[in-house]
Design a protein around this motif. Structure first.
Motif, PDB file in Angstrom:
ATOM      1  N   VAL A   1       0.840  -1.203   0.000  1.00 48.89           N
ATOM      2  CA  VAL A   1       0.000   0.000   0.000  1.00 48.89           C
ATOM      3  C   VAL A   1       0.875   1.253   0.000  1.00 48.89           C
ATOM      4  O   VAL A   1       0.670   2.162  -0.815  1.00 48.89           O
ATOM      5  CB  VAL A   1      -0.963   0.003   1.213  1.00 48.89           C
ATOM      6  N   VAL A   2       1.854   1.295   0.874  1.00 48.48           N
ATOM      7  CA  VAL A   2       2.753   2.453   0.937  1.00 48.48           C
ATOM      8  C   VAL A   2       3.548   2.570  -0.359  1.00 48.48           C
ATOM      9  O   VAL A   2       3.658   3.661  -0.933  1.00 48.48           O
ATOM     10  CB  VAL A   2       3.701   2.360   2.158  1.00 48.48           C
ATOM     11  N   ALA A   3       4.080   1.467  -0.842  1.00 45.50           N
ATOM     12  CA  ALA A   3       4.908   1.495  -2.055  1.00 45.50           C
ATOM     13  C   ALA A   3       4.122   1.993  -3.261  1.00 45.50           C
ATOM     14  O   ALA A   3       4.614   2.850  -4.005  1.00 45.50           O
ATOM     15  CB  ALA A   3       5.477   0.109  -2.333  1.00 45.50           C
ATOM     16  N   ILE A   4       2.913   1.504  -3.464  1.00 46.45           N
ATOM     17  CA  ILE A   4       2.159   1.910  -4.655  1.00 46.45           C
ATOM     18  C   ILE A   4       1.719   3.364  -4.555  1.00 46.45           C
ATOM     19  O   ILE A   4       1.677   4.077  -5.560  1.00 46.45           O
ATOM     20  CB  ILE A   4       0.974   0.956  -4.956  1.00 46.45           C
ATOM     21  N   CYS A   5       1.421   3.836  -3.348  1.00 42.66           N
ATOM     22  CA  CYS A   5       1.068   5.257  -3.184  1.00 42.66           C
ATOM     23  C   CYS A   5       2.259   6.153  -3.524  1.00 42.66           C
ATOM     24  O   CYS A   5       2.111   7.157  -4.229  1.00 42.66           O
ATOM     25  CB  CYS A   5       0.587   5.529  -1.762  1.00 42.66           C
ATOM     26  N   VAL A   6       3.427   5.784  -3.047  1.00 40.93           N
ATOM     27  CA  VAL A   6       4.630   6.570  -3.312  1.00 40.93           C
ATOM     28  C   VAL A   6       4.970   6.536  -4.801  1.00 40.93           C
ATOM     29  O   VAL A   6       5.248   7.572  -5.410  1.00 40.93           O
ATOM     30  CB  VAL A   6       5.824   6.053  -2.471  1.00 40.93           C
ATOM     31  N   VAL A   7       4.934   5.363  -5.390  1.00 39.98           N
ATOM     32  CA  VAL A   7       5.265   5.232  -6.815  1.00 39.98           C
ATOM     33  C   VAL A   7       4.258   5.991  -7.676  1.00 39.98           C
ATOM     34  O   VAL A   7       4.642   6.707  -8.606  1.00 39.98           O
ATOM     35  CB  VAL A   7       5.334   3.742  -7.223  1.00 39.98           C
ATOM     36  N   ALA A   8       2.977   5.869  -7.361  1.00 43.26           N
ATOM     37  CA  ALA A   8       1.944   6.561  -8.143  1.00 43.26           C
ATOM     38  C   ALA A   8       2.137   8.072  -8.061  1.00 43.26           C
ATOM     39  O   ALA A   8       2.056   8.777  -9.071  1.00 43.26           O
ATOM     40  CB  ALA A   8       0.555   6.173  -7.643  1.00 43.26           C
ATOM     41  N   TYR A   9       2.406   8.570  -6.873  1.00 42.48           N
ATOM     42  CA  TYR A   9       2.618  10.015  -6.714  1.00 42.48           C
ATOM     43  C   TYR A   9       3.882  10.465  -7.435  1.00 42.48           C
ATOM     44  O   TYR A   9       3.885  11.479  -8.128  1.00 42.48           O
ATOM     45  CB  TYR A   9       2.694  10.391  -5.233  1.00 42.48           C
TER      46      TYR A   9
END
Length: 132
Positions: free
Chosen positions: A39-47
Motif C-alpha cells: 500500500v505504501v509502495a504503490i502510493c509513493v510510486v503513483a505520486y
C-alpha cells in the motif's frame, strides 16, 4: 555558502532515493512483500510518477517540497517496510526498467487536477459569499 551546500546535499540525497522508485514498483508486484508495504509502495510510486504534483513547482519554495521532502520520505518508509531480500532481488530488474524511461501515471495526475479544481471552486464560492 552553507545553505547552498546543504541544499545540494539534500537534492543529491533525494535523487539517490528516487532511484529506488523502480525497486518499489517491482516490490509492490512481488508476492513476498507484505500488504501494508504494498500500500505504501504503490502510493509513493503513483505520486512520484504522476505527471502533476500535488504542490505545483511554480509555487515558490512550496513547489519543491514534494520533490525534496514528501517523495523521499515516502520512499524511505516504503523501503523500511519491504523485506531486504525482496529489495535486493528487484534491484537488477529495476536497472533494466530505468533504461526504458520513467513511466507516467495519468490516473494520479487527473486526480490531482480534480483536487486543484475543487479547491479553486471552493475558494471562488467563499469569495462570492463574502462579497454578496
Amino acid at each position: 555558502m552553507k545553505k547552498e551546500s546543504k541544499l545540494s546535499k539534500l537534492k543529491s540525497y533525494a535523487r539517490k532515493l528516487k532511484q529506488n522508485l523502480f525497486v518499489l514498483y517491482l516490490s509492490y508486484k512481488d508476492s513476498r512483500t507484505p500488504w501494508y508495504a504494498k500500500v505504501v509502495a504503490i502510493c509513493v510510486v503513483a505520486y512520484a510518477f504522476s505527471p502533476i504534483d500535488l504542490i505545483p513547482d511554480f509555487i515558490p519554495i512550496l513547489g519543491y517540497l514534494d520533490d525534496l521532502i514528501i517523495v523521499p520520505l515516502g520512499i524511505s518508509l516504503a523501503l523500511k517496510l519491504i523485506p531486504l531480500h525482496v529489495i535486493e532481488d528487484n534491484r537488477e530488474k529495476a536497472e533494466e526498467m530505468k533504461k526504458n524511461g520513467k513511466p507516467k501515471n495519468w490516473f494520479v495526475g487527473i486526480l490531482f487536477l480534480l483536487i486543484w479544481l475543487l479547491v479553486v471552486v471552493w475558494i471562488y464560492k467563499l469569495v462570492i459569499q463574502a462579497f454578496y
